[in-house]
Scaffold this active site. Structure first.
Site, PDB file in Angstrom:
ATOM      1  N   HIS A 346      92.132  32.896  36.774  1.00  0.00           N
ATOM      2  CA  HIS A 346      91.858  33.566  38.059  1.00  0.00           C
ATOM      3  C   HIS A 346      92.994  33.461  39.055  1.00  0.00           C
ATOM      4  O   HIS A 346      92.850  33.908  40.188  1.00  0.00           O
ATOM      5  CB  HIS A 346      90.605  32.987  38.710  1.00  0.00           C
ATOM      6  CG  HIS A 346      89.345  33.281  37.968  1.00  0.00           C
ATOM      7  ND1 HIS A 346      88.567  34.387  38.221  1.00  0.00           N
ATOM      8  CD2 HIS A 346      88.744  32.622  36.961  1.00  0.00           C
ATOM      9  CE1 HIS A 346      87.523  34.389  37.411  1.00  0.00           C
ATOM     10  NE2 HIS A 346      87.607  33.327  36.629  1.00  0.00           N
ATOM     11  N   LYS A 534      87.393  36.855  53.973  1.00  0.00           N
ATOM     12  CA  LYS A 534      87.777  36.182  52.728  1.00  0.00           C
ATOM     13  C   LYS A 534      88.183  34.767  53.106  1.00  0.00           C
ATOM     14  O   LYS A 534      88.320  34.454  54.281  1.00  0.00           O
ATOM     15  CB  LYS A 534      88.936  36.909  52.040  1.00  0.00           C
ATOM     16  CG  LYS A 534      90.120  37.214  52.982  1.00  0.00           C
ATOM     17  CD  LYS A 534      91.230  37.978  52.285  1.00  0.00           C
ATOM     18  CE  LYS A 534      90.985  39.467  52.166  1.00  0.00           C
ATOM     19  NZ  LYS A 534      90.840  39.946  50.801  1.00  0.00           N
ATOM     20  N   ARG A 535      88.369  33.898  52.091  1.00  0.00           N
ATOM     21  CA  ARG A 535      88.850  32.560  52.413  1.00  0.00           C
ATOM     22  C   ARG A 535      90.185  32.635  53.150  1.00  0.00           C
ATOM     23  O   ARG A 535      90.952  33.579  52.971  1.00  0.00           O
ATOM     24  CB  ARG A 535      88.993  31.730  51.126  1.00  0.00           C
ATOM     25  CG  ARG A 535      87.681  31.208  50.593  1.00  0.00           C
ATOM     26  CD  ARG A 535      86.975  30.299  51.587  1.00  0.00           C
ATOM     27  NE  ARG A 535      87.620  29.002  51.662  1.00  0.00           N
ATOM     28  CZ  ARG A 535      87.264  27.940  50.971  1.00  0.00           C
ATOM     29  NH1 ARG A 535      86.232  27.988  50.138  1.00  0.00           N
ATOM     30  NH2 ARG A 535      87.909  26.802  51.096  1.00  0.00           N
ATOM     31  N   LYS A 540      96.910  35.282  51.575  1.00  0.00           N
ATOM     32  CA  LYS A 540      96.040  36.411  51.939  1.00  0.00           C
ATOM     33  C   LYS A 540      96.484  37.059  53.261  1.00  0.00           C
ATOM     34  O   LYS A 540      96.062  38.151  53.594  1.00  0.00           O
ATOM     35  CB  LYS A 540      94.581  35.957  52.017  1.00  0.00           C
ATOM     36  CG  LYS A 540      94.014  35.511  50.652  1.00  0.00           C
ATOM     37  CD  LYS A 540      92.591  34.993  50.783  1.00  0.00           C
ATOM     38  CE  LYS A 540      92.057  34.387  49.498  1.00  0.00           C
ATOM     39  NZ  LYS A 540      91.675  35.402  48.481  1.00  0.00           N
ATOM     40  N   THR A 642      87.719  40.889  45.043  1.00  0.00           N
ATOM     41  CA  THR A 642      86.470  41.592  44.740  1.00  0.00           C
ATOM     42  C   THR A 642      85.850  42.143  46.021  1.00  0.00           C
ATOM     43  O   THR A 642      85.093  43.114  45.969  1.00  0.00           O
ATOM     44  CB  THR A 642      85.464  40.665  44.028  1.00  0.00           C
ATOM     45  OG1 THR A 642      85.456  39.407  44.705  1.00  0.00           O
ATOM     46  CG2 THR A 642      85.840  40.461  42.576  1.00  0.00           C
ATOM     47  N   LYS A 646      83.699  45.739  47.162  1.00  0.00           N
ATOM     48  CA  LYS A 646      82.453  45.806  47.937  1.00  0.00           C
ATOM     49  C   LYS A 646      82.616  46.740  49.130  1.00  0.00           C
ATOM     50  O   LYS A 646      81.723  47.531  49.456  1.00  0.00           O
ATOM     51  CB  LYS A 646      82.046  44.395  48.404  1.00  0.00           C
ATOM     52  CG  LYS A 646      81.710  43.459  47.238  1.00  0.00           C
ATOM     53  CD  LYS A 646      81.653  41.980  47.630  1.00  0.00           C
ATOM     54  CE  LYS A 646      81.750  41.118  46.368  1.00  0.00           C
ATOM     55  NZ  LYS A 646      81.987  39.688  46.669  1.00  0.00           N
TER      56      LYS A 646
HETATM   57  C1  26M Z   1      90.332  23.344  42.053  1.00  0.00           C
HETATM   58  C2  26M Z   1      90.492  21.983  42.158  1.00  0.00           C
HETATM   59  C3  26M Z   1      89.775  21.265  43.098  1.00  0.00           C
HETATM   60  C4  26M Z   1      88.890  21.940  43.918  1.00  0.00           C
HETATM   61  C5  26M Z   1      88.735  23.302  43.810  1.00  0.00           C
HETATM   62  C6  26M Z   1      89.459  24.005  42.874  1.00  0.00           C
HETATM   63  C7  26M Z   1      89.287  25.445  42.782  1.00  0.00           C
HETATM   64  C8  26M Z   1      88.066  26.044  43.030  1.00  0.00           C
HETATM   65  C9  26M Z   1      87.934  27.417  42.978  1.00  0.00           C
HETATM   66  C10 26M Z   1      90.371  26.255  42.480  1.00  0.00           C
HETATM   67  C11 26M Z   1      90.232  27.618  42.421  1.00  0.00           C
HETATM   68  C12 26M Z   1      89.028  28.221  42.670  1.00  0.00           C
HETATM   69  O1  26M Z   1      88.866  29.559  42.663  1.00  0.00           O
HETATM   70  C13 26M Z   1      89.970  30.419  42.592  1.00  0.00           C
HETATM   71  C14 26M Z   1      89.485  31.780  42.911  1.00  0.00           C
HETATM   72  O2  26M Z   1      88.440  31.982  43.523  1.00  0.00           O
HETATM   73  N1  26M Z   1      90.244  32.774  42.489  1.00  0.00           N
HETATM   74  C15 26M Z   1      89.871  34.136  42.798  1.00  0.00           C
HETATM   75  O3  26M Z   1      89.112  34.632  41.721  1.00  0.00           O
HETATM   76  C16 26M Z   1      88.595  35.909  42.019  1.00  0.00           C
HETATM   77  C17 26M Z   1      87.687  36.306  40.890  1.00  0.00           C
HETATM   78  O4  26M Z   1      88.423  36.538  39.739  1.00  0.00           O
HETATM   79  C18 26M Z   1      89.723  36.887  42.258  1.00  0.00           C
HETATM   80  O5  26M Z   1      89.156  38.110  42.643  1.00  0.00           O
HETATM   81  C19 26M Z   1      90.651  36.389  43.352  1.00  0.00           C
HETATM   82  O6  26M Z   1      91.764  37.242  43.468  1.00  0.00           O
HETATM   83  C20 26M Z   1      91.111  34.984  43.018  1.00  0.00           C
HETATM   84  O7  26M Z   1      91.866  34.438  44.083  1.00  0.00           O
END
Ligand code: 26M
Length: 801
Positions: A346, A534-535, A540, A642, A646
């Site tokens: 991702h 978004k976050r 971003k 995503t 939406k």
């Molecule tokens: C890792 C280590 C410790 C704590 C948290 C994390 C972690 C948690 C979630 C790292 C990444 C995480 O998510 C990444 C993410 O949300 N990526 C997004 O994924 C979406 C779905 O595919 C994409 O649409 C986004 O572009 C992408 O940023």
């Protein structure tokens, strides 16, 4: 129970009085919510059982989606909608004087995710069930989901989220299916019949107790399962402080880690990952062995998908089960393992690539570590045979190197499929980030462009638009979202345009009311609603949006002849609690909001709104009300996005860079129906390879830029003299890693184009309708079909009647 209004009312009232021992007149909203929720759960229980029965009895292949996050949001409204009983309940409640929407809004969001990755998992579950596919989610039952955000004095304050405070009507605890997970301790080996046997001794065990939630398909009898594991003390606690053991055990499923990019390397996080993986694999294998004698054909009946690297220990864990518990030979175990597992990447952000230091990994998971070590050795030997003497390559590709386990390398080596989440992202993986792996495993790499469930993001969030589409093209599009393209024949129909404009107007009024209620600020309902939700992250580029707003403010102040079409700039974003820069940007947005909104002249033409605690349920009010969707990441950085989909599905036009799925949105709608700007991905990547660009030149040569950058620290924002120094430094002295200044002029131009386009309302409405018509491609039903056919090889189950 739900077949008609009166029957529903009768059973509802009976239930309510029986459960709470009071008359309807004395009941609270919570009693009413609880009663309805219980009725729905009971209503689906026979289909839930028969779906499970069918899966048990038939030997059809099942897919298990392992994810550390499931960002579900509220469930009551969606379940009623999918079951096709929302109308009956609505009418029944109306008779009783209950506002169904109010009851639905009293439900807490299940916020077990950070952002895109967790929400994607939730959309996939909805699509799997709605397409009658045998697919189930496995995750963690965090006691506290992503923190609640409060804004105090413009700063983010985090509060523990409490979704389980009043219980969870949707879950069923299954203590009889609990599973024990060992941590710490050591591994003893012995020789039995000439074979090596391993025993994990002196471990500290944790119980994983499953809580199952039904995943209800849209107008189908399929009810799949989302199984969330709760961490509890094991029956035989270790011989030490029992209270401390209990506390440490429960900590494993207490909090969701609030970082959506950063790899923190905390023991508890690794514990969570192995907890999820081991509980899930043991339970999958256990149920498989109920209908099969051996695991030799496991991979033909089971697919296991790992959502990012977080559950990638599924690979060594499955190896452990096959080797130690089933006594298989390594080669066969390995063949079964990688044919079972598939992996989605991702992100290419290097700081997000998980690496676990050996000094954490090895003592916590001693047997798993041995297996990873062996995997690494065998993999490196293979590399040596293929590229003899190429030490550099082996060092770069190894699973274990420089004292860490590289989880992405483990994922690629141990799975049969590696996919990115949008075309450009998959290409960057193949040609750049994972180039060396692509060279040796070209057949593993593939793309699955993300999608969103139109059932939540259109049918549920925007019933007004849903009705308009159905009035125009009938109902077939609901079960075949690609048929939304039929709307294209109607986009020039003046009546449709007018009706769409009315829908948008109504949804803007609803959002304006919410904004007024929450912030006290009244916004112009006729202004352009320009939204970035978004976050919060540097890549971003919320900052680019802010600088553009500051520029508009300056022009309005300095030039009395300058006017703009009224705009409301809306932001929503949570910053990771430890992410200093992101928190500064939140403060900056709020300072800008104060400045703009309190200026008597400027605030007539624009307002800036920061909506606190952005989450799924708030998003459902925002997307339908939006005119302009801000998707302005530095090209190459946003894997897919995503939110962009939406917005599009709700008739907003995209202002975006050529990044992630924006590119595929452009391919769908054509360049007349989207606004793009900025560097392209390969330009950005080439800059990086050649040491970046010189941001100071842009600062010195563009007066607009110099003015807004200076305003960060020159007292323009009252009482914040030093507050934004770090932001200015990131732009000027850290060489603007994310090309904010580089893309500024191009962004301003594109915004001017957009404003011009908006002023031609008639044309704008056609563009918006065309976007909606093409959004069917971005339904997660399309995405899930592609996973089902291309990766998992699973078939729909027959619909039970
Ligand atoms: C890792 C280590 C410790 C704590 C948290 C994390 C972690 C948690 C979630 C790292 C990444 C995480 O998510 C990444 C993410 O949300 N990526 C997004 O994924 C979406 C779905 O595919 C994409 O649409 C986004 O572009 C992408 O940023």
């Amino acid at each position: 129970m739900f077949s008609n209004k009166n029957e529903f009312k009768d059973s509802f009232l009976k239930r309510l009085e029986m459960s709470y021992g009071k008359k309807f007149a004395e009941s609270t909203k919570r009693d009413q919510y609880q009663t309805l929720g219980n009725m729905v759960r009971e209503h689906i229980s026979s289909n839930w059982i028969s779906t499970n029965e069918w899966n048990r009895a038939s030997n059809n292949k099942q897919v298990y989606y392992l994810s550390i996050e499931f960002l579900l949001g509220r469930l009551l409204g969606q379940n009623l909608l999918n079951l096709g009983i929302r109308e009956v309940v609505l009418e029944g409640f109306a008779d009783l004087g209950i506002d169904l929407e109010e009851i639905e809004e009293s439900e807490a969001d299940a916020g077990l995710g950070n952002g895109g990755l967790g929400r994607l998992a939730a959309c996939f579950l909805d699509s799997l069930a709605s397409l009658n596919l045998p697919g189930h989610g496995l995750g963690i039952r965090y006691k506290h989901g992503l923190f609640d955000q409060k804004i105090v004095d413009g700063y983010q304050v985090e509060l523990p989220e409490q979704w389980l405070r009043h219980g969870n009507v949707w879950e069923v605890r299954k203590p009889d299916q609990a599973i024990e997970i060992p941590f710490w301790g050591k591994i003893e080996h012995s020789h039995e019949d000439g074979k090596l046997e391993f025993r994990h001794v002196q471990s500290e065990n944790i119980m994983a107790v499953p809580y199952d939630m039904p995943v209800i398909g849209y107008e189908t009898s399929t009810v799949n399962t989302l199984r969330l594991w709760n961490a509890e003390p094991a029956p035989h606690p270790p011989h030490r402080d029992v209270l401390a053991y209990k506390r440490e055990t429960e900590a494993v499923s207490e909090f969701l880690y609030p970082d959506d990019t950063h790899d923190e390397g905390k023991i508890l996080r690794l514990k969570q990952q192995y907890f999820l993986v081991s509980a899930s694999l043991q339970s999958i294998v256990r149920s498989y062995l109920k209908k099969n004698d051996t695991l030799h054909e496991f991979h033909k009946h089971v697919a296991i998908h790992v959502n990012d690297t977080h559950p990638v220990l599924a690979i060594p864990e499955l190896m452990r089960i096959l080797l130690d518990e089933e006594h298989m030979e390594w080669e066969e175990a390995w063949n079964i393992t990688f044919n079972t597992i598939s992996y989605t990447n991702h992100t290419t952000l290097s700081e997000a690539l998980e690496k676990w230091p050996l000094h954490i990994f090895k003592p916590l998971l001693p047997r798993i570590y041995m297996i990873v070590e062996e995997l690494n050795e065998r993999f490196c030997k293979e590399l040596w045979n293929r590229f003899p003497g190429d030490w550099n390559r082996i060092e770069n590709m190894a699973i274990i190197a420089h004292g860490v386990v590289k989880m992405a390398h483990l994922a690629i080596v141990g799975s049969h499929s590696v996919n990115g989440v949008a075309k450009i992202h998959s290409d960057i993986l193949k040609n750049r980030e994972m180039k060396l792996f692509h060279q040796i495993y070209p057949q593993k790499f593939n793309n699955k462009t993300n999608g969103i469930t139109h059932r939540r993001w259109l049918l549920k969030a925007n019933p007004e638009l849903t009705n308009l589409i159905t009035e125009t093209i009938g109902t077939d599009w609901i079960t075949n979202p690609h048929l939304m393209i039929e709307l294209k024949r109607h986009i020039y129909n003046p009546l449709l345009k007018e009706e769409f404009a009315a829908v948008k107007r109504k949804r803007k009024e609803i959002l304006a009311d919410i904004i007024e209620k929450k912030t006290g600020i009244s916004v112009d309902k006729h202004s352009i609603f320009d939204v970035q939700v978004k976050r919060l992250h540097a890549y971003k580029r919320q900052l680019l949006n802010v600088l553009h707003i500051m520029y508009l403010y300056n022009r309005l102040k300095e030039d009395s002849n300058f006017t703009i079409y009224p705009r409301t700039f809306i932001f929503g974003a949570k910053a990771s609690p430890g992410y200093y820069y992101a928190k500064k940007i939140i403060k900056l947005i709020n300072s800008l909001a104060d400045k703009v909104n309190s200026d008597p002249k400027v605030s007539k033409m624009m307002k800036v709104i920061f909506m606190e605690n952005y989450r799924v349920s708030l998003a459902e009010h925002i997307f339908p009300a939006t005119d302009v969707s801000e998707q302005i990441s530095t090209a190459s950085k946003e894997a897919s996005g995503t939110g962009n989909m939406k917005f599009m599905m709700n008739g907003a036009l995209t202002m975006g860079t050529l990044d992630g799925a924006n590119i595929e949105i452009l391919e769908e709608v054509g360049k007349e129906n989207i606004f793009t700007f900025g560097l392209k991905a390969d330009e950005v990547l080439n800059y990086y390879e050649n040491g970046g660009y010189r941001s100071s030149e842009y600062y010195h040569h563009d007066l607009r830029i110099r003015q807004v950058v200076d305003q960060l620290t020159n007292g323009f924002f009252p009482d914040t003299e030093d507050e934004f120094e770090a932001i200015k430094d990131s732009l000027l002295y850290e060489n603007d890693q994310y090309f904010v200044l580089r893309d500024f002029a191009s962004y301003v131009d594109a915004q001017e184009q957009l404003e011009k386009a908006y002023k031609n309302q008639d044309k704008w409405l056609e563009k918006a309708l065309l976007n909606i018509a093409h959004s069917g491609y971005f339904s997660s039903d399309r995405t899930i079909h592609e996973y089902a056919d291309g990766i998992w090889d699973i078939q729909p189950i027959p619909v039970i009647h």
